[in-house]
Structure formats: C-alpha cells, structure tokens
Design a protein around this motif. Structure first.
Motif: not given
Lengths: 329, 339
Positions: B116-139
């Motif tokens: 269930a946490h996979l979509p949540l992690a993808a959402g965090l990755a989307y936020a980083a992509q949209y806001q161009k923070t340079g962060r990546i997510t490890l899930c």
C-alpha cells in the motif's frame, strides 16, 4: 450574482483555486482526452487545455489515483484525485481508510494530507455496480472530512474550502445535479465553511434533515406540501463528517417533528446515527418518533421502474411528511 | 570510501543486529506488544541502501522498518520507546513497530498493509519532480508485495511519468511463511520490471559494499531524470516473519546455510580485515559502544511516560472545524444553541 449550474460552479472553483495556488494539480480517468475533455460528464470543459501541465489522464488504477495523491500531498502538493464514480472508490478503499485518513494522527502530527477526492454518486440505469451511494461509509471514518453540496453556491464554496483544507476531504458530487440544478452563486471569493449546516428553507411544521440530491428533492416536496398548508424546514447538513447538528436541533425545538432523508441504504445509513444523536439531545422536544426516508436495502436493479422504486424522490418525502403530520408514525 | 566511512557502515549494521536482538528480548518480556518484524540478517540491505541516499531524499519502507530508521539516523532511544508504546517514541506511541517515522529526516514511515505504500512513495516522487527539488524517493518492499495490485499499478505509473523513484525489493525468500516459489510466478523478481519497460537489476543483499554501490549508481541515474529503477536485493531474515513466529516453515539447515553468508561477518572479513581498514580492537570498541547505546535505549524507554490520554484526539484534523468541540479528551456532540 450569476445563476449557473452545479457543474459550472465546480468548474469555477477548480479554475480559481488552480490559478491561486500552483501546487493544486488534478488527475483522474478520462478527464483530458476522452470526448472533449473536462471529465466524462463535461463538468469542466476547457480546463485541461488551460492547465495542460497540471491536469492529467491516468491509468485505470484507482489505488494509484488516490495513493499517489496522498503521497504528493505529503510532499507538499494539493492534489485533487478524481474518481469517475463513487463505485470505483471501492478499489482504493485501503488507500482512503488506512492511509489518507490516518497519516496525520498515526504519525502524531508529523505529516498532513491536504488532498481532495472528488467523485459523483449517481444512477441512470447503470445497474448494481454503478448506481450506489456510499455517503455513510465515508462519514464513518475518523480523519476524513466528508462534504456533499446540494446547490451551485455550496458546490463552489465547499470545493474551494476543501482544496485549501489541510486534511483529506471527500467531496461527493451527484450526476443528477451536474447540469440540472441551477442557482445563484455569489460573485468574487466565495468560500463555504466545512462543518457548518445550512437552512435551505424555513418552516414551522416539520424538520427535514438531509444533504446532497435529497436536499433538492426535499425542496420540491416542500413546494408540494406548502400548497396543503404544511411548512417544511429543511436543514442541509452539507458536511457529513464532522457533522454539525446544531441547526437540526435548533429546528426541532420549534417544529417537534423530524424526518431524516437520505439516498443511501437505510440499514447502516446516517439516518440512524442522526436520529440517535437527536433523541439523545432533544428527546423531550419530540412530538413523534424520528422517521427516516432512505434508499431500499436492495442491490440496484437495471430495469427503469425497479431502479426508481429503490431510490427516494420528492414524492416519498411528501408521503412521509403527510404520515407524520397525521400522527401515523 | 575512507576508513571512518567503512567503520560507520559496520557500526550501523552492528547497531541494527544488537537492537533487533534486544527488541526480541523485550518482546519476550512483554515490554513490546503486537507485531515485531526484525531486520536481523538483512542489515546490509538497510545500511547499504540508506547510506547511498542524500540526507534530503525521501525514504519509505514497509513494516520491517527498524533497520532503515536506525540507518537513517533516528535515535535508538526514540525507536525503542516507540516499540514500548511510550511518549518519547518516534510517533509518541501511536504507530508502534510498523509505523516508525521521522519526517524531519524525510523518513516517511513504515507501512503495514503490504504494497500500500508504493503509491504513496510514487506521490512523494511526483511532488519532487513537479517542484523540481532534485530529490529522489527510495521505496523498500518485500518479495511478497510484488504480487499485489498496487505494485503493478505503481510500476506502470512511475514508468509512464518517469518518476524519480527507486523500488527496492528486499527478496528474503519468504512472503511471511510462504516460499518464493509458491507465491511468485517469476522467482527472479527484478524481471517483473520488464513488463513496464523499467530498468532493473539484482544485487547480493548480504554484501553491504555491493548494495551501496548499486544504489549509488542507480540514484544518480534516477536523479538525472532517467525515470524509475527496480533493484532486487537477495537476502535472508534470521527470525520468523514476526517475533511471535516459531519460524517453522524454514528448515534449520537453510537458516544455518544463510548464516555462513552473514552480512556483518562478510564485511568484517572480506573488507575491513582483508584490506587492513580495521583491527579486532577497533571493532570491539564499536561493539561496546553499540551495546551501551542499545542498553541505554531500553532504560530510556522504560523511564519514558505513557502517552497522555488527553492527546488521543490530537491531529485527527490539521485544519480545525467549525462546530466541532474538542476538550482534549472527548469530541463532544454539538450542543443545542439555546437562545
């Protein structure tokens, strides 16, 4: 003060909030490329073209539509997750109940989930799996806020409030209201507070407690009954969780009679909860048992006459009110 | 990597090992209730992966989360206090073992519904992509989660949107007690990524250096905007699924065989000693400090107060609601407006 439809009110709220806050994004199934775009029901035509980098078609994967929105909200966005019909929220129920609703509390306030789940209840000969109403289910979950607008003004004002809210808000629309209900929406910034009920009609004889499509049906019933000398007072709850019963209780002190009107199934519906809460606090003010008008406890059939028989309409409200005024409850 | 860095990897793995042994002991003493999923045997995956991330990258795990929390730098005091259900725990005793989190370290938590946490992690990755923070997510997830719908929905979506996310599948050969060959049609799990056109590889999860190198390489590719990546780490857990399990489905010979590939022993012998990065005395010093730290975490947790009942309703809502009266211990029903 312009008169617009319920769908146009939703579109206005979306447009204004997307212009106001670049972190507002929206995704759902078939909302950009299908037909002319703007949801399969044409709720917000033109909007996807206006915000091409912020409104997206998604795969048919409701657990992703909701779950990715939860994660994006945790990460600082204000996503709006559109689910084509409320029936499809079942696929994402784990995301809604176990995650959207619990993140803030379970992690002790370390995170928040400012997102909106927009989805319509509805019917229209779409059968057992596509014609349901889950208001009561959503309203039973601590951590969710649940709003159900019945008028264009509330549709706009509640959606704008929902988008700005820091909690997950389930915003339940209705297919039967989108293009058929018109109303005046105040010009300029119009916000309707979450958690505040509203009188949709004042009267002295009988209190109707209702929301959503049934508020519209109850208003029709009130017109019919007024001709017979029965004046309904209609309390539109607008928010189902957390529920504001203050107007309902104020009204019953005056009318001494209450009928709760809802579209969903009677057993386990909100009518029972509302009746229980009201009798706890206003038992001595009641001149009659609190009655319920609700959907019949059957899976929705396809045949037109059977579908109509399972759903409450204005005539059901009229019948119930007449029975109560004749002391038949 | 310099000597200090290598010794830090050793310290973290040793801390996880000792912490997990101690938490199992505390479970036996009924200081800890409910579920307790241990990372013993899988320390190289936790430490190798987390050490390869930037401090502001987003980290999301499943319920086997203690090791990731410790590797991320959460204090052993706060993690142990959470297991004890105390006020000073990572979520004040609300989440428990499966829901350790510290958002200040962008450790978004352990999640307890498989997949269930996979979509949540993808959402965090989307936020980083949209806001161009340079962060990546490890899930991180287990092998068992690669069969559920959210796994497939999220992989498809992440590839479609080129999200900056690494899916780390910790393949410990068992989905709870069900062997890999019984629960998955593909036993080389990394091959599942091919169904979504996603790059993937397998790594020896009991080799902390290999693990770290793999995640470093993948992180730079993902950070550069090349889309998601799936990394399968082959490892083995020494305990049952949860502390209460008797470990019955697994033959003793299999556990013993895996212990010959112990990640801490391998790192010590093949890297630290072989290349003269450390002496047994260096390690004994670290071991002693780790033992003291874990012992201190128990004493701290024992002394930490129970969460106050008056906080029960805190944070159900972050935006206050009109007409909802909260007195700290009870949400009262709305009262009548008396004139």
């Amino acid at each position: 003060m312009a008169e617009i439809t319920y769908a146009q009110a939703i579109a206005q709220a979306l447009r204004e909030e997307m212009k106001r806050d670049p972190n507002v994004v929206m995704w759902g199934e078939d909302i950009v490329n299908y037909n002319k775009g703007g949801s399969p029901y044409g709720v917000y035509r033109g909007l996807p073209q206006e915000f091409p980098d912020r409104i997206f078609d998604t795969p048919i994967a409701e657990e992703g539509i909701i779950g990715i929105a939860i994660g994006a909200a945790m990460g600082g966005m204000r996503p709006i997750a559109e689910i084509m019909t409320v029936n499809f929220t079942l696929v994402a129920w784990d995301q809604i109940v176990n995650h959207a609703a619990k993140q803030a509390h379970m992690f002790n306030g370390q995170m928040k989930v400012p997102m909106v789940i927009r989805t319509p209840n509805g019917f229209g000969r779409t059968g057992s799996t596509h014609s349901q109403n889950f208001d009561a289910w959503f309203a039973s979950i601590p951590g969710l806020k649940v709003v159900v607008p019945s008028s264009p003004a509330d549709a706009k004002g509640l959606l704008k409030s929902a988008i700005r809210d820091d909690d997950p808000v389930v915003y339940l629309e209705h297919l039967a209201l989108y293009h058929r209900v018109k109303g005046v929406v105040p010009d300029g910034e119009h916000l309707t507070p979450i958690g505040v009920a509203d009188y949709k009609r004042r009267g002295k004889d009988l209190t109707i407690v209702t929301w959503g499509r049934m508020a519209v049906e109850s208003l029709k019933a009130a017109d019919t009954l007024a001709k017979e000398g029965i004046e309904l007072e209609i309390v539109d709850l607008r928010t189902l969780r957390p529920m504001d019963l203050s107007l309902a209780l104020e009204s019953v002190r005056k009318t001494h009679r209450v009928i709760v009107v809802e579209e969903g199934w009677r057993v386990g519906g909100l009518g029972g909860e509302i009746a229980a809460s009201m009798q706890e606090q206003a038992f001595n003010d009641l001149d009659a048992p609190i009655a319920r008008v609700a959907g019949l406890d059957v899976p929705m059939p396809y045949a037109e006459n059977l579908e109509r028989a399972t759903l409450p309409f204005a005539e059901d409200v009229v019948m119930a009110c007449k029975a109560m005024m004749a002391n038949k409850y | 990597m310099d000597k200090a860095g290598l010794l830090e990897l050793y310290r973290q793995m040793q801390l996880i090992r000792v912490f997990e042994d101690k938490s199992a002991e505390m479970y036996g003493k009924a200081k800890i209730g409910g579920f307790l999923h241990l990372d013993s045997g899988q320390e190289a995956v936790c430490v190798g992966a987390v050490s390869a991330l930037n401090a502001d990258d987003d980290l999301v795990t499943n319920y086997r989360d203690h090791g990731y929390a410790l590797a991320r730098g959460l204090s052993s005091r706060a993690v142990m206090a959470e297991l004890f259900g105390r006020k000073d725990g990572t979520t004040g005793g609300r989440g428990g073992s499966m829901h350790i989190a510290d958002v200040s370290k962008r450790f978004w938590g352990g999640y307890a519904i498989v997949g269930a946490h996979l979509p949540l992690a993808a959402g965090l990755a989307y936020a980083a992509q949209y806001q161009k923070t340079g962060r990546i997510t490890l899930c991180m997830m287990g092998d068992g989660s690669t069969n559920i719908g959210t796994f497939h929905a999220t992989l498809n979506w992440a590839q479609l949107w080129k999200l900056p996310i690494i899916f780390l599948v910790v393949n410990n050969m068992y989905s709870m007690g069900t062997p890999l060959s019984v629960h998955s049609s593909l036993t080389d799990i990394y091959k599942k990524a091919a169904g979504y056109g996603m790059e993937a590889m397998q790594v020896d999860g009991n080799d902390v250096m290999a693990m770290r190198e793999a995640v470093c390489d993948i992180a730079s590719r993902v950070r550069a905007g090349n889309g998601p990546f799936l990394l399968e780490a082959i490892t083995y857990r020494y305990s049952g699924h949860s502390a209460v399990d008797k470990n019955t489905p697994r033959p003793a010979s299999e556990v013993a065989e895996w212990k010959t590939r112990d990640p801490i022993v391998r790192f010590t012998e093949n890297v630290l000693f072989k290349h003269n990065h450390a002496t047994p005395e260096d390690l004994a010093k670290i071991d002693k400090a780790v033992e003291a730290e874990v012992e201190d975490s128990v004493q701290f947790s024992d002394a930490s107060p129970l969460p106050d009942r008056s906080t029960l309703y805190d944070y159900i809502y972050r935006t206050p609601v009109a007409n909802m009266q909260i007195d700290g211990s009870l949400i009262k029903p709305p009262t009548l407006l008396k004139k």
